[in-house]
Each structure stands twice: as structure tokens, then as C-alpha cells.
Design a protein around this motif. Structure first.
Motif, PDB file in Angstrom:
ATOM      1  N   ALA A 138      -3.526   5.670  -4.775  1.00  0.00           N
ATOM      2  CA  ALA A 138      -2.810   5.593  -3.498  1.00  0.00           C
ATOM      3  C   ALA A 138      -3.822   5.421  -2.375  1.00  0.00           C
ATOM      4  O   ALA A 138      -4.963   5.862  -2.477  1.00  0.00           O
ATOM      5  N   GLY A 139      -3.411   4.755  -1.306  1.00  0.00           N
ATOM      6  CA  GLY A 139      -4.275   4.553  -0.152  1.00  0.00           C
ATOM      7  C   GLY A 139      -5.056   3.263  -0.188  1.00  0.00           C
ATOM      8  O   GLY A 139      -5.773   2.942   0.755  1.00  0.00           O
ATOM      9  N   LYS A 140      -4.946   2.508  -1.277  1.00  0.00           N
ATOM     10  CA  LYS A 140      -5.631   1.224  -1.409  1.00  0.00           C
ATOM     11  C   LYS A 140      -4.588   0.123  -1.578  1.00  0.00           C
ATOM     12  O   LYS A 140      -3.615   0.292  -2.314  1.00  0.00           O
ATOM     13  N   THR A 141      -4.805  -0.997  -0.914  1.00  0.00           N
ATOM     14  CA  THR A 141      -3.849  -2.106  -1.017  1.00  0.00           C
ATOM     15  C   THR A 141      -3.850  -2.682  -2.429  1.00  0.00           C
ATOM     16  O   THR A 141      -4.842  -2.609  -3.152  1.00  0.00           O
ATOM     17  N   PHE A 142      -2.709  -3.232  -2.805  1.00  0.00           N
ATOM     18  CA  PHE A 142      -2.559  -3.866  -4.114  1.00  0.00           C
ATOM     19  C   PHE A 142      -1.480  -4.933  -4.019  1.00  0.00           C
ATOM     20  O   PHE A 142      -0.704  -4.959  -3.068  1.00  0.00           O
ATOM     21  N   THR A 143      -1.451  -5.804  -5.006  1.00  0.00           N
ATOM     22  CA  THR A 143      -0.411  -6.830  -5.078  1.00  0.00           C
ATOM     23  C   THR A 143       0.455  -6.563  -6.282  1.00  0.00           C
ATOM     24  O   THR A 143      -0.051  -6.393  -7.391  1.00  0.00           O
ATOM     25  N   ARG A 183       4.344  13.712   1.719  1.00  0.00           N
ATOM     26  CA  ARG A 183       4.981  12.489   2.208  1.00  0.00           C
ATOM     27  C   ARG A 183       3.999  11.325   2.198  1.00  0.00           C
ATOM     28  O   ARG A 183       2.818  11.490   2.492  1.00  0.00           O
ATOM     29  N   ALA A 184       4.506  10.150   1.838  1.00  0.00           N
ATOM     30  CA  ALA A 184       3.727   8.912   1.901  1.00  0.00           C
ATOM     31  C   ALA A 184       4.692   7.770   2.204  1.00  0.00           C
ATOM     32  O   ALA A 184       5.918   7.942   2.140  1.00  0.00           O
ATOM     33  N   TYR A 185       4.122   6.623   2.524  1.00  0.00           N
ATOM     34  CA  TYR A 185       4.916   5.441   2.887  1.00  0.00           C
ATOM     35  C   TYR A 185       4.497   4.266   2.030  1.00  0.00           C
ATOM     36  O   TYR A 185       3.310   3.962   1.935  1.00  0.00           O
ATOM     37  N   LEU A 186       5.476   3.621   1.408  1.00  0.00           N
ATOM     38  CA  LEU A 186       5.229   2.384   0.700  1.00  0.00           C
ATOM     39  C   LEU A 186       5.458   1.265   1.708  1.00  0.00           C
ATOM     40  O   LEU A 186       6.591   1.013   2.131  1.00  0.00           O
ATOM     41  N   VAL A 198       0.870  -1.177   0.000  1.00  0.00           N
ATOM     42  CA  VAL A 198       0.000   0.000   0.000  1.00  0.00           C
ATOM     43  C   VAL A 198       0.904   1.222   0.000  1.00  0.00           C
ATOM     44  O   VAL A 198       1.978   1.215   0.599  1.00  0.00           O
ATOM     45  N   LEU A 199       0.477   2.253  -0.694  1.00  0.00           N
ATOM     46  CA  LEU A 199       1.131   3.557  -0.644  1.00  0.00           C
ATOM     47  C   LEU A 199       0.173   4.456   0.120  1.00  0.00           C
ATOM     48  O   LEU A 199      -0.919   4.763  -0.365  1.00  0.00           O
ATOM     49  N   TYR A 200       0.559   4.844   1.341  1.00  0.00           N
ATOM     50  CA  TYR A 200      -0.370   5.571   2.208  1.00  0.00           C
ATOM     51  C   TYR A 200       0.232   6.890   2.668  1.00  0.00           C
ATOM     52  O   TYR A 200       1.387   6.947   3.066  1.00  0.00           O
ATOM     53  N   GLY A 201      -0.591   7.928   2.628  1.00  0.00           N
ATOM     54  CA  GLY A 201      -0.184   9.275   3.034  1.00  0.00           C
ATOM     55  C   GLY A 201      -0.721  10.260   2.009  1.00  0.00           C
ATOM     56  O   GLY A 201      -1.894  10.200   1.656  1.00  0.00           O
ATOM     57  N   ALA A 202       0.134  11.142   1.521  1.00  0.00           N
ATOM     58  CA  ALA A 202      -0.278  12.094   0.487  1.00  0.00           C
ATOM     59  C   ALA A 202      -0.686  11.326  -0.778  1.00  0.00           C
ATOM     60  O   ALA A 202      -0.185  10.232  -1.035  1.00  0.00           O
TER      61      ALA A 202
END
Length: 102
Positions: A63-68, A85-88, A46-50
């Protein structure tokens, strides 16, 4: 020397929770513009944040949704129109040594 860590701990904690990690699991912090990465195995992410722009093999993903990511797929993280800023986060966390308590 202060303890290091995520600049946006809330976003890191939520991102880790979305992939089933403990809140303090290591992740890739992205500021302003992200990298292009290629998966060498199947991995839940997931890429979460901005709200960074994100594509997988050229297909737009939100961004903000889980994926494989499947082996050989290329993840491109572009820029963001707001925030910085975001977090992978990847299931199982990133394997890295602890440095300065972070």
C-alpha cells in the motif's frame, strides 16, 4: 446537515496526487477491511492511508505505492494492523454524483 467528505482528507489528497488527480477527486474510502475488486480495463491506482494488506491476483503488493491493474486482474484489500482508513484512488477519479457537498 454538515457537508460530507473524506474522514482523512490528507490521505485522500496525497492518494489523488499520486495518480495525477485533483485533491477532491472521488475515491473509494476503506475502513478496517477492504473489498475484492476486478478491473474491467487498465487503470492506474494507489491505495493510500493506513497500511492495508493488498494482493493483485494473489501477489502481495505494498500500500502507498502506485500500481496498474490490468483488465481481468483481481485486487483484494484485506485488513490493517494499524490505523483504520485508506483510499483507493484511480486515475481520473470515480464517476459519482455529488451528494451533500461531497
Amino acid at each position: 446537515m454538515p457537508i460530507g467528505g473524506a474522514a482523512d482528507r490528507f490521505a485522500l489528497n496525497i492518494g489523488n496526487a499520486l495518480v495525477g488527480n485533483p485533491p477532491d477527486a472521488a475515491a473509494l474510502e476503506i475502513s478496517l477491511k477492504g473489498p475484492t475488486l476486478r478491473a474491467d480495463s487498465e487503470v492506474a491506482c494507489v491505495l493510500y492511508g493506513a497500511p492495508f494488506e493488498m494482493t493483485i491476483d494473489g501477489s502481495v503488493h505494498e500500500a502507498g505505492k502506485t500500481f496498474t491493474l490490468h483488465r481481468g486482474e483481481e485486487l483484494h484489500i484485506g485488513g490493517t494492523s494499524c490505523g483504520m482508513r485508506a483510499y483507493l484512488c484511480v486515475r481520473g477519479g470515480l464517476q459519482t454524483p455529488i451528494v451533500l457537498g461531497s
